[in-house]
Design a protein around this motif. Sequence first.
Motif, mmCIF file in Angstrom:
data_model
loop_
_atom_site.group_PDB
_atom_site.id
_atom_site.type_symbol
_atom_site.label_atom_id
_atom_site.label_comp_id
_atom_site.label_asym_id
_atom_site.label_seq_id
_atom_site.Cartn_x
_atom_site.Cartn_y
_atom_site.Cartn_z
ATOM 1 N N SER A 111 0.666 -1.385 -0.058
ATOM 2 C CA SER A 111 -0.211 0.122 -0.047
ATOM 3 C C SER A 111 0.933 1.162 0.043
ATOM 4 O O SER A 111 2.099 1.013 0.228
ATOM 5 C CB SER A 111 -1.016 -0.069 1.168
ATOM 6 O OG SER A 111 -0.128 0.320 2.453
ATOM 7 N N ASN A 112 0.408 2.155 -0.347
ATOM 8 C CA ASN A 112 1.061 3.486 -0.529
ATOM 9 C C ASN A 112 1.670 3.827 1.118
ATOM 10 O O ASN A 112 2.756 4.444 1.295
ATOM 11 C CB ASN A 112 0.102 4.770 -0.687
ATOM 12 C CG ASN A 112 0.288 4.571 -2.283
ATOM 13 O OD1 ASN A 112 0.758 3.802 -2.959
ATOM 14 N ND2 ASN A 112 -1.081 5.483 -2.733
ATOM 15 N N ASP A 113 0.746 3.628 2.091
ATOM 16 C CA ASP A 113 1.318 3.917 3.653
ATOM 17 C C ASP A 113 2.367 2.915 3.867
ATOM 18 O O ASP A 113 3.478 3.311 4.513
ATOM 19 C CB ASP A 113 -0.026 3.633 4.451
ATOM 20 C CG ASP A 113 -1.049 4.488 4.513
ATOM 21 O OD1 ASP A 113 -0.592 5.612 3.793
ATOM 22 O OD2 ASP A 113 -2.237 4.360 4.979
ATOM 23 N N GLU A 114 2.380 1.693 3.298
ATOM 24 C CA GLU A 114 3.603 0.972 3.426
ATOM 25 C C GLU A 114 4.910 1.344 2.811
ATOM 26 O O GLU A 114 6.054 1.532 3.377
ATOM 27 C CB GLU A 114 3.343 -0.619 3.174
ATOM 28 C CG GLU A 114 2.376 -1.288 3.892
ATOM 29 C CD GLU A 114 1.850 -2.619 3.349
ATOM 30 O OE1 GLU A 114 1.846 -3.468 4.029
ATOM 31 O OE2 GLU A 114 1.461 -2.508 2.162
ATOM 32 N N ILE A 116 5.419 4.605 2.210
ATOM 33 C CA ILE A 116 5.854 5.980 2.981
ATOM 34 C C ILE A 116 6.631 5.270 4.306
ATOM 35 O O ILE A 116 7.653 6.029 4.534
ATOM 36 C CB ILE A 116 4.487 6.785 3.406
ATOM 37 C CG1 ILE A 116 4.167 7.299 1.959
ATOM 38 C CG2 ILE A 116 5.017 7.933 4.086
ATOM 39 C CD1 ILE A 116 2.721 7.890 1.939
ATOM 40 N N LYS A 117 6.108 4.269 5.170
ATOM 41 C CA LYS A 117 6.895 3.901 6.198
ATOM 42 C C LYS A 117 8.135 3.404 5.881
ATOM 43 O O LYS A 117 9.216 3.725 6.751
ATOM 44 C CB LYS A 117 5.925 2.828 6.802
ATOM 45 C CG LYS A 117 4.678 3.367 7.575
ATOM 46 C CD LYS A 117 4.293 2.037 8.375
ATOM 47 C CE LYS A 117 3.040 2.519 8.905
ATOM 48 N NZ LYS A 117 1.969 1.386 9.591
ATOM 49 N N LEU A 118 8.323 2.620 4.795
ATOM 50 C CA LEU A 118 9.720 2.114 4.304
ATOM 51 C C LEU A 118 10.601 3.435 4.128
ATOM 52 O O LEU A 118 11.679 3.331 4.827
ATOM 53 C CB LEU A 118 9.649 1.284 3.249
ATOM 54 C CG LEU A 118 9.076 -0.027 3.400
ATOM 55 C CD1 LEU A 118 9.008 -0.811 2.174
ATOM 56 C CD2 LEU A 118 10.153 -0.814 4.335
ATOM 57 N N TYR A 119 9.953 4.404 3.617
ATOM 58 C CA TYR A 119 11.080 5.579 3.037
ATOM 59 C C TYR A 119 11.478 6.366 4.446
ATOM 60 O O TYR A 119 12.666 6.533 4.430
ATOM 61 C CB TYR A 119 9.947 6.574 2.208
ATOM 62 C CG TYR A 119 10.829 7.955 2.316
ATOM 63 C CD1 TYR A 119 11.692 7.964 1.248
ATOM 64 C CD2 TYR A 119 10.450 8.739 2.853
ATOM 65 C CE1 TYR A 119 12.482 9.219 1.177
ATOM 66 C CE2 TYR A 119 11.132 10.163 2.888
ATOM 67 C CZ TYR A 119 11.986 10.405 2.070
ATOM 68 O OH TYR A 119 12.842 11.553 1.900
ATOM 69 N N HIS A 120 10.507 6.395 5.404
ATOM 70 C CA HIS A 120 10.807 7.157 6.658
ATOM 71 C C HIS A 120 11.899 6.093 7.277
ATOM 72 O O HIS A 120 12.737 6.857 8.089
ATOM 73 C CB HIS A 120 9.679 7.496 7.489
ATOM 74 C CG HIS A 120 8.967 8.302 6.955
ATOM 75 N ND1 HIS A 120 9.332 9.858 6.763
ATOM 76 C CD2 HIS A 120 7.751 8.579 6.589
ATOM 77 C CE1 HIS A 120 8.295 10.652 6.221
ATOM 78 N NE2 HIS A 120 7.192 9.986 6.014
ATOM 79 N N ARG A 121 11.629 4.970 7.593
ATOM 80 C CA ARG A 121 12.461 4.049 8.210
ATOM 81 C C ARG A 121 13.972 4.034 7.401
ATOM 82 O O ARG A 121 14.949 4.247 8.298
ATOM 83 C CB ARG A 121 12.369 2.351 8.018
ATOM 84 C CG ARG A 121 12.890 1.609 8.886
ATOM 85 C CD ARG A 121 12.658 0.303 8.993
ATOM 86 N NE ARG A 121 13.328 -0.744 9.445
ATOM 87 C CZ ARG A 121 14.154 -0.737 10.531
ATOM 88 N NH1 ARG A 121 13.796 0.179 11.546
ATOM 89 N NH2 ARG A 121 15.026 -1.483 11.104
ATOM 90 N N TYR A 122 14.149 4.161 5.967
ATOM 91 C CA TYR A 122 15.511 4.173 5.319
ATOM 92 C C TYR A 122 16.083 5.530 5.745
ATOM 93 O O TYR A 122 17.202 5.546 6.105
ATOM 94 C CB TYR A 122 14.992 4.071 3.824
ATOM 95 C CG TYR A 122 16.296 4.155 2.951
ATOM 96 C CD1 TYR A 122 17.411 3.451 2.956
ATOM 97 C CD2 TYR A 122 16.557 5.336 2.334
ATOM 98 C CE1 TYR A 122 18.401 3.462 2.431
ATOM 99 C CE2 TYR A 122 17.735 5.722 1.858
ATOM 100 C CZ TYR A 122 18.691 4.797 1.671
ATOM 101 O OH TYR A 122 19.845 5.088 0.973
ATOM 102 N N GLN A 123 14.978 6.599 5.919
ATOM 103 C CA GLN A 123 15.805 7.894 6.229
ATOM 104 C C GLN A 123 16.321 7.946 7.504
ATOM 105 O O GLN A 123 17.190 8.484 7.883
ATOM 106 C CB GLN A 123 14.813 8.992 6.019
ATOM 107 C CG GLN A 123 14.493 9.274 4.683
ATOM 108 C CD GLN A 123 15.506 9.648 3.591
ATOM 109 O OE1 GLN A 123 16.110 10.690 4.089
ATOM 110 N NE2 GLN A 123 15.363 9.136 2.576
#
Length: 151
Positions: A111-114, A116-123
Amino acid sequence: MELLAFIVLIITIYLWIKNRRKEKLRIYLIEPYVKIDNPIPLCGAPDVVWINKQETLIVADYKNRFNVYDSDIIQLSVYRLLLEKTQRNKVARYGFIHLKNGKRVKVDLLSNDEVIKLYHRYQGITGGTVRTRYTNSAGYCQYCRYAGNCR
């Protein structure tokens, strides 16, 4: 002669049924570079974007190997988010990975939310605010720049 006609008939029916099971797709875009800043900054270029009879877009990528990896699903999911934010058409919740052996593998996307969460975790990991952790598969770790930071 009757046996040959019967065999040809069976093969024709088999191919007709097999062909009907595959979704009929047309090319919509080839390697389009797409960039967004909202909800998160992302960019990418899917190998191909298909469109089906219902005018729904479907992302696809070609791989020069025989397996589908989790990273492929993440990659297609990012492309899906990019397309949803830049195209008017609906984008499918699934995509296709085209493998070296000619197989087209249908995969369910995040999902788009997942994404976005992966992006923030990577950051967080690259910024040092989130600690890395080992995965269940050692194969993922062997190429990771952050493997030394794991607990």
